[in-house]
Design a protein around this motif. Sequence first.
Motif, PDB file in Angstrom:
ATOM      1  N   MET A  29       0.701  -1.160  -0.212  1.00  0.00           N
ATOM      2  CA  MET A  29       0.071   0.113  -0.076  1.00  0.00           C
ATOM      3  C   MET A  29       0.880   1.179   0.179  1.00  0.00           C
ATOM      4  SD  MET A  29      -3.088  -0.815   2.613  1.00  0.00           S
ATOM      5  CE  MET A  29      -4.054  -2.032   2.362  1.00  0.00           C
ATOM      6  N   GLN A  53      -5.413  -0.618   9.085  1.00  0.00           N
ATOM      7  CA  GLN A  53      -6.900  -0.869   9.231  1.00  0.00           C
ATOM      8  C   GLN A  53      -7.232   0.331  10.342  1.00  0.00           C
ATOM      9  OE1 GLN A  53      -8.105  -4.634  10.018  1.00  0.00           O
ATOM     10  NE2 GLN A  53      -7.267  -5.626   8.248  1.00  0.00           N
ATOM     11  N   CYS A  88     -11.035  -3.615   9.187  1.00  0.00           N
ATOM     12  CA  CYS A  88     -11.169  -4.027   8.041  1.00  0.00           C
ATOM     13  C   CYS A  88     -12.876  -4.296   7.678  1.00  0.00           C
ATOM     14  CB  CYS A  88     -10.517  -5.375   7.555  1.00  0.00           C
ATOM     15  SG  CYS A  88     -11.091  -6.098   6.105  1.00  0.00           S
ATOM     16  N   PRO A  89     -13.412  -3.726   6.594  1.00  0.00           N
ATOM     17  CA  PRO A  89     -15.026  -3.994   6.263  1.00  0.00           C
ATOM     18  C   PRO A  89     -15.278  -5.552   6.379  1.00  0.00           C
ATOM     19  CG  PRO A  89     -13.926  -2.547   4.768  1.00  0.00           C
ATOM     20  CD  PRO A  89     -12.692  -2.937   5.593  1.00  0.00           C
TER      21      PRO A  89
HETATM   22  S1  SF4 Z   1     -10.201  -5.553   2.741  1.00  0.00           S
HETATM   23 FE1  SF4 Z   1      -9.451  -5.465   4.792  1.00  0.00          FE
HETATM   24  S2  SF4 Z   1      -7.666  -7.000   4.459  1.00  0.00           S
HETATM   25 FE2  SF4 Z   1      -8.178  -6.307   2.242  1.00  0.00          FE
HETATM   26  S3  SF4 Z   1      -6.650  -4.682   2.376  1.00  0.00           S
HETATM   27 FE3  SF4 Z   1      -8.717  -3.643   3.145  1.00  0.00          FE
HETATM   28  S4  SF4 Z   1      -8.380  -3.564   5.583  1.00  0.00           S
HETATM   29 FE4  SF4 Z   1      -6.904  -4.867   4.602  1.00  0.00          FE
END
Ligand code: SF4
Length: 323
Positions: free
Chosen positions: A77, A239, A284-285
């Motif tokens: 990221m 997150q 995280c969603p």
């Molecule tokens: S969906 Fe969840 S696990 Fe995937 S990058 Fe986003 S926060 Fe991280």
Amino acid sequence: MKLKYYEIDENELLKKTGNEKRVVIKLPEGFINYSSKISEFLSKNGVDAIIYASPVYGACDFVSVDIKTIFIGEAEMPYLKKVYKNIEFVEARYEYDVKFLRKVVDSVGEKIGLASITPFIHKIKEAKKFLEENGKIVYIGKKSRRTKYDGQILGCDFSSATSIANMVDGFILIGDGFFHAIGLAIATRKNVFIANPLSKEIKKCDEMKEKLLKQRYAIIAKAMDAKNFGIIIGEKKGQTRYHLAIEMKKLAEQHGRKASLMMANNITNYIDYSDFDAFVSTACPRVAIDDAMKFKKPVLTPIEFEILLGERDWNNYEFDQIL
Ligand code: SF4
């Protein structure tokens, strides 16, 4: 090196170890079965691998580390580059022929948005060219601060797609599984076709999207009478949304509900044992949505909490994103 259907570059893996004699290897669930293969490979090259033995969810999934850590399979990221001090990434790729997209050409409209995920994203420009040769006008949205490639989406970041949504009739997602596709459909409010390079199948996600929305509606309804909320902050660096959690706590209090902050790395049904009636996850969603059945008590996303409190209308339901 082949890991299931995917390839990782051995030279890149060795290069990423630097001069370290010992590294931690983080593998997504699908690759954990290849732990010893990776460990033996590194060992033959003079590096001791320590396989991380807890689930790994993405490039967001780390806390501070002392030993160099290599994520296999994920793309970094970009906005976390400064925080990733001791962390490297080796992406996994799946090689495929984009011509399988011919199967979707007659079903989609004239103007198409293209999106994809890490193991398939390297072919997105080729896919665009192929679809253009087949008479389509194709758009690929720009990468965001959380994504490395144009057109890449995450389960928590659909911004490359939402940025072009008003220019297209629908989207093709080159990927596998429904989670990203449903999020994409909700975030863009467009039709989404999933083109799976592994099975070469094309699927629509409408039915799954409706099923998920019904499930979310039921979970909000179940939490409606909750008086005392636990607002969960994710400990994983990519997150963590402290400010949002504090906002949610204030919002609860403004509406006469009690709320306390909680923190967790992996959010499990351990929270069900606490004396809160329901939870809001700012991590995280996927926690609230994908893992919904793991919890006895309702776990809402921040957007769902706004709906519960009457701050947002159900017709304005949005997929929770970390942008
Ligand atoms: S969906 Fe969840 S696990 Fe995937 S990058 Fe986003 S926060 Fe991280």
